[in-house]
Design a protein around this motif. Structure first.
Motif, PDB file in Angstrom:
ATOM      1  N   HIS A  85      41.950  27.085  43.952  1.00  0.00           N
ATOM      2  CA  HIS A  85      41.431  28.348  44.471  1.00  0.00           C
ATOM      3  C   HIS A  85      42.475  29.441  44.267  1.00  0.00           C
ATOM      4  CE1 HIS A  85      38.016  26.326  46.400  1.00  0.00           C
ATOM      5  NE2 HIS A  85      38.875  25.372  46.703  1.00  0.00           N
ATOM      6  N   LEU A  86      42.053  30.549  43.675  1.00  0.00           N
ATOM      7  CA  LEU A  86      42.949  31.646  43.324  1.00  0.00           C
ATOM      8  C   LEU A  86      42.501  32.933  44.004  1.00  0.00           C
ATOM      9  CD1 LEU A  86      45.262  32.697  41.359  1.00  0.00           C
ATOM     10  CD2 LEU A  86      43.396  33.295  39.800  1.00  0.00           C
ATOM     11  N   VAL A  87      43.453  33.633  44.625  1.00  0.00           N
ATOM     12  CA  VAL A  87      43.203  34.968  45.171  1.00  0.00           C
ATOM     13  C   VAL A  87      44.260  35.910  44.611  1.00  0.00           C
ATOM     14  CG1 VAL A  87      42.070  34.165  47.285  1.00  0.00           C
ATOM     15  CG2 VAL A  87      44.553  34.478  47.277  1.00  0.00           C
ATOM     16  N   TRP A  88      43.937  37.211  44.552  1.00  0.00           N
ATOM     17  CA  TRP A  88      44.898  38.154  43.985  1.00  0.00           C
ATOM     18  C   TRP A  88      44.615  39.576  44.458  1.00  0.00           C
ATOM     19  CZ3 TRP A  88      40.921  35.930  41.187  1.00  0.00           C
ATOM     20  CH2 TRP A  88      40.007  36.788  40.563  1.00  0.00           C
ATOM     21  N   THR A  89      45.620  40.437  44.292  1.00  0.00           N
ATOM     22  CA  THR A  89      45.507  41.859  44.596  1.00  0.00           C
ATOM     23  C   THR A  89      44.727  42.543  43.487  1.00  0.00           C
ATOM     24  OG1 THR A  89      47.675  41.822  45.687  1.00  0.00           O
ATOM     25  CG2 THR A  89      46.799  43.977  45.065  1.00  0.00           C
ATOM     26  N   THR A  90      43.725  43.338  43.864  1.00  0.00           N
ATOM     27  CA  THR A  90      42.877  43.995  42.864  1.00  0.00           C
ATOM     28  C   THR A  90      43.114  45.503  42.771  1.00  0.00           C
ATOM     29  OG1 THR A  90      41.100  44.192  44.498  1.00  0.00           O
ATOM     30  CG2 THR A  90      41.056  42.266  43.052  1.00  0.00           C
ATOM     31  N   GLY A  91      43.961  46.073  43.625  1.00  0.00           N
ATOM     32  CA  GLY A  91      44.204  47.508  43.544  1.00  0.00           C
ATOM     33  C   GLY A  91      45.388  47.938  44.392  1.00  0.00           C
ATOM     34  N   TRP A  92      45.999  49.043  44.017  1.00  0.00           N
ATOM     35  CA  TRP A  92      47.135  49.570  44.773  1.00  0.00           C
ATOM     36  C   TRP A  92      46.677  50.227  46.074  1.00  0.00           C
ATOM     37  CZ3 TRP A  92      52.102  48.628  44.424  1.00  0.00           C
ATOM     38  CH2 TRP A  92      52.648  48.209  43.209  1.00  0.00           C
ATOM     39  N   LYS A  93      45.803  51.211  45.962  1.00  0.00           N
ATOM     40  CA  LYS A  93      45.292  51.928  47.130  1.00  0.00           C
ATOM     41  C   LYS A  93      43.807  52.209  46.936  1.00  0.00           C
ATOM     42  CE  LYS A  93      49.605  54.057  48.675  1.00  0.00           C
ATOM     43  NZ  LYS A  93      50.292  55.318  49.059  1.00  0.00           N
ATOM     44  N   GLY A  94      43.124  52.413  48.068  1.00  0.00           N
ATOM     45  CA  GLY A  94      41.697  52.669  47.993  1.00  0.00           C
ATOM     46  C   GLY A  94      40.882  51.422  47.716  1.00  0.00           C
ATOM     47  N   ASP A  95      41.472  50.254  47.949  1.00  0.00           N
ATOM     48  CA  ASP A  95      40.794  48.978  47.711  1.00  0.00           C
ATOM     49  C   ASP A  95      40.856  48.169  49.004  1.00  0.00           C
ATOM     50  OD1 ASP A  95      40.101  46.330  46.936  1.00  0.00           O
ATOM     51  OD2 ASP A  95      40.679  46.755  44.876  1.00  0.00           O
ATOM     52  N   GLN A  96      39.708  47.748  49.500  1.00  0.00           N
ATOM     53  CA  GLN A  96      39.657  47.058  50.789  1.00  0.00           C
ATOM     54  C   GLN A  96      39.327  45.570  50.662  1.00  0.00           C
ATOM     55  OE1 GLN A  96      36.972  49.477  53.129  1.00  0.00           O
ATOM     56  NE2 GLN A  96      38.507  51.094  53.387  1.00  0.00           N
ATOM     57  N   GLY A  97      39.597  45.000  49.490  1.00  0.00           N
ATOM     58  CA  GLY A  97      39.328  43.584  49.307  1.00  0.00           C
ATOM     59  C   GLY A  97      40.309  42.938  48.359  1.00  0.00           C
ATOM     60  N   PHE A  98      40.077  41.647  48.090  1.00  0.00           N
ATOM     61  CA  PHE A  98      40.909  40.908  47.142  1.00  0.00           C
ATOM     62  C   PHE A  98      40.013  40.133  46.185  1.00  0.00           C
ATOM     63  CE2 PHE A  98      40.610  38.297  51.060  1.00  0.00           C
ATOM     64  CZ  PHE A  98      40.029  37.138  50.567  1.00  0.00           C
ATOM     65  N   GLY A  99      40.585  39.695  45.073  1.00  0.00           N
ATOM     66  CA  GLY A  99      39.843  38.933  44.087  1.00  0.00           C
ATOM     67  C   GLY A  99      39.875  37.451  44.399  1.00  0.00           C
ATOM     68  N   TYR A 100      38.823  36.753  43.967  1.00  0.00           N
ATOM     69  CA  TYR A 100      38.756  35.295  44.159  1.00  0.00           C
ATOM     70  C   TYR A 100      38.047  34.638  42.981  1.00  0.00           C
ATOM     71  CZ  TYR A 100      37.086  30.714  45.489  1.00  0.00           C
ATOM     72  OH  TYR A 100      36.809  29.374  45.462  1.00  0.00           O
ATOM     73  N   ALA A 101      38.582  33.485  42.545  1.00  0.00           N
ATOM     74  CA  ALA A 101      37.920  32.638  41.556  1.00  0.00           C
ATOM     75  C   ALA A 101      38.430  31.220  41.748  1.00  0.00           C
ATOM     76  CB  ALA A 101      38.188  33.122  40.134  1.00  0.00           C
ATOM     77  N   SER A 102      37.705  30.248  41.221  1.00  0.00           N
ATOM     78  CA  SER A 102      38.106  28.846  41.369  1.00  0.00           C
ATOM     79  C   SER A 102      37.979  28.123  40.030  1.00  0.00           C
ATOM     80  CB  SER A 102      37.250  28.140  42.425  1.00  0.00           C
ATOM     81  OG  SER A 102      35.894  28.067  42.009  1.00  0.00           O
ATOM     82  N   SER A 103      38.654  26.980  39.942  1.00  0.00           N
ATOM     83  CA  SER A 103      38.638  26.207  38.707  1.00  0.00           C
ATOM     84  C   SER A 103      38.932  24.747  39.019  1.00  0.00           C
ATOM     85  CB  SER A 103      39.698  26.739  37.733  1.00  0.00           C
ATOM     86  OG  SER A 103      39.789  25.912  36.580  1.00  0.00           O
ATOM     87  N   LYS A 104      38.370  23.862  38.247  1.00  0.00           N
ATOM     88  CA  LYS A 104      38.651  22.433  38.371  1.00  0.00           C
ATOM     89  C   LYS A 104      39.829  22.013  37.497  1.00  0.00           C
ATOM     90  CE  LYS A 104      35.444  20.684  41.169  1.00  0.00           C
ATOM     91  NZ  LYS A 104      35.788  19.899  42.388  1.00  0.00           N
ATOM     92  N   ASP A 105      40.095  22.808  36.430  1.00  0.00           N
ATOM     93  CA  ASP A 105      41.093  22.373  35.455  1.00  0.00           C
ATOM     94  C   ASP A 105      42.046  23.480  35.007  1.00  0.00           C
ATOM     95  OD1 ASP A 105      39.407  23.944  33.962  1.00  0.00           O
ATOM     96  OD2 ASP A 105      38.746  22.343  32.609  1.00  0.00           O
ATOM     97  N   LEU A 106      41.958  24.664  35.596  1.00  0.00           N
ATOM     98  CA  LEU A 106      42.785  25.833  35.273  1.00  0.00           C
ATOM     99  C   LEU A 106      42.442  26.442  33.904  1.00  0.00           C
ATOM    100  CD1 LEU A 106      46.246  24.568  36.607  1.00  0.00           C
ATOM    101  CD2 LEU A 106      44.570  26.005  37.781  1.00  0.00           C
ATOM    102  N   ILE A 107      41.422  25.912  33.259  1.00  0.00           N
ATOM    103  CA  ILE A 107      40.961  26.449  31.977  1.00  0.00           C
ATOM    104  C   ILE A 107      39.611  27.135  32.134  1.00  0.00           C
ATOM    105  CG2 ILE A 107      40.261  25.869  29.615  1.00  0.00           C
ATOM    106  CD1 ILE A 107      43.241  25.655  30.022  1.00  0.00           C
TER     107      ILE A 107
END
Length: 312
Positions: A85-107
């Motif tokens: 499970h991967l989460v990340w920052t999607t913006g410097w300012k004016g962004d009220q959420g984060f990114g998410y994606a998942s993978s079984k094999d990292l590919i």
């Protein structure tokens, strides 16, 4: 006598096979990473000893979530079913959420989502450096990040749009998330927090004091991953340090951090999170590597990844 010698030889061969088998199962350390510009996407480093890192030199996931389409501070954890499970920052300012994606094999990756976790606080300036932790006791994922809500807390020298506190949400399925709640108000601006588990009811929070003039790393302790955290340590890195991430290496913990004023990646070694030894001259991190988190994979998984990206 010959039978005894043959028996010893068989025993030695068995021991050698056991040692070889154990060595083949030894985990590989993986470090999530990004380079500037942050629009490029997820990179991965790997290491066999947690000290010397090699860049796989491949973009594993190009960011599509959020209006700015960037990926900063990628944080990864593997769930009990093997899914990453991967989460990340999607913006410097004016962004009220984060990114998410998942993978079984990292590919191969799931569709990317933008989790508008602070939508309930419309004046929120940002959602920075989400860090994901799997709570194996409560059987849930905890995601902690830093946000500024102007005039919510007493400020130091920072402007009102740079006075951060830590917030969190929990989820079991990444489809529904608990409402954002305050995770930590240490009475100063704080960002870049990582939860570590040392044992049953024994947790450490590594974080950056973002106040001026400090801007360096410290830790606090709790008997629950959600806190309350207390017994804050002294700062143990130089000023202008951020993005701490720790991993267990043998009996030691290594805390990596971005020493952005010195333009290098530093590392501190500790066994108790009370005394720290600077081992920056003992580690090697590829130039350009930025704020990520460390997890482990099997040697077999690394070989599969290298094959899939054409490095075998």
């Amino acid at each position: 006598m010959m039978k005894q010698g043959k028996s010893i030889l068989i025993s030695l061969l068995g021991l050698l096979m056991l040692i070889t088998s154990c060595a083949s199962r030894k985990s590989i350390y993986m470090f999530t990473s990004f380079n500037e510009p942050a629009s490029a996407g997820l990179r991965l480093l790997y290491s066999k000893d947690a000290y010397h890192w090699t860049d796989l030199n491949h973009i594993f996931l190009k960011p599509e979530a959020g209006k700015d389409k960037i990926m900063r501070d990628p944080s990864m954890v593997q769930g009990p079913d093997g899914t990453y499970h991967l989460v990340w920052t999607t913006g410097w300012k004016g962004d009220q959420g984060f990114g998410y994606a998942s993978s079984k094999d990292l590919i191969h990756w799931s569709a990317q989502q933008h989790i508008d976790i602070m939508a309930g606080e419309p004046t929120t300036v940002n959602v920075w450096a989400p860090e994901i932790f799997y709570d194996d006791e409560a059987k849930q994922f905890i995601i902690v990040w830093a946000s500024t809500i102007p005039y919510r807390f007493p400020k130091g020298q920072e402007a009102e749009d740079n006075n951060h506190r830590l917030y969190y949400t929990t989820t079991t399925d990444f489809k529904t998330f608990s409402p954002a709640k305050l995770f930590l108000d240490p009475q100063f601006s704080v960002i870049d927090a990582q939860i570590l588990k040392r044992g049953n009811q024994d947790y450490v929070l590594v974080m950056k004091d973002n106040t001026r003039p400090n801007r360096n790393i410290l830790v606090a302790f709790a008997n629950n991953p959600l806190g309350p955290y207390k017994d804050f340590s002294k700062h143990f890195t130089e000023m202008y340090s951020e993005g701490p991430n720790a991993t267990k290496a043998g009996n030691d913990w290594l805390i990596y951090y971005d020493s952005y004023h010195l333009k290098r990646y530093g590392a501190m070694r500790t066994t108790d999170f009370k005394t720290f030894t600077d081992v920056s001259d003992q580690v090697s991190v590829p130039e350009g590597h930025k704020h990520g988190t460390i997890f482990k994979v099997t040697p077999k998984a690394l070989k599969y990844i290298q094959k899939e990206i054409g490095q075998q």
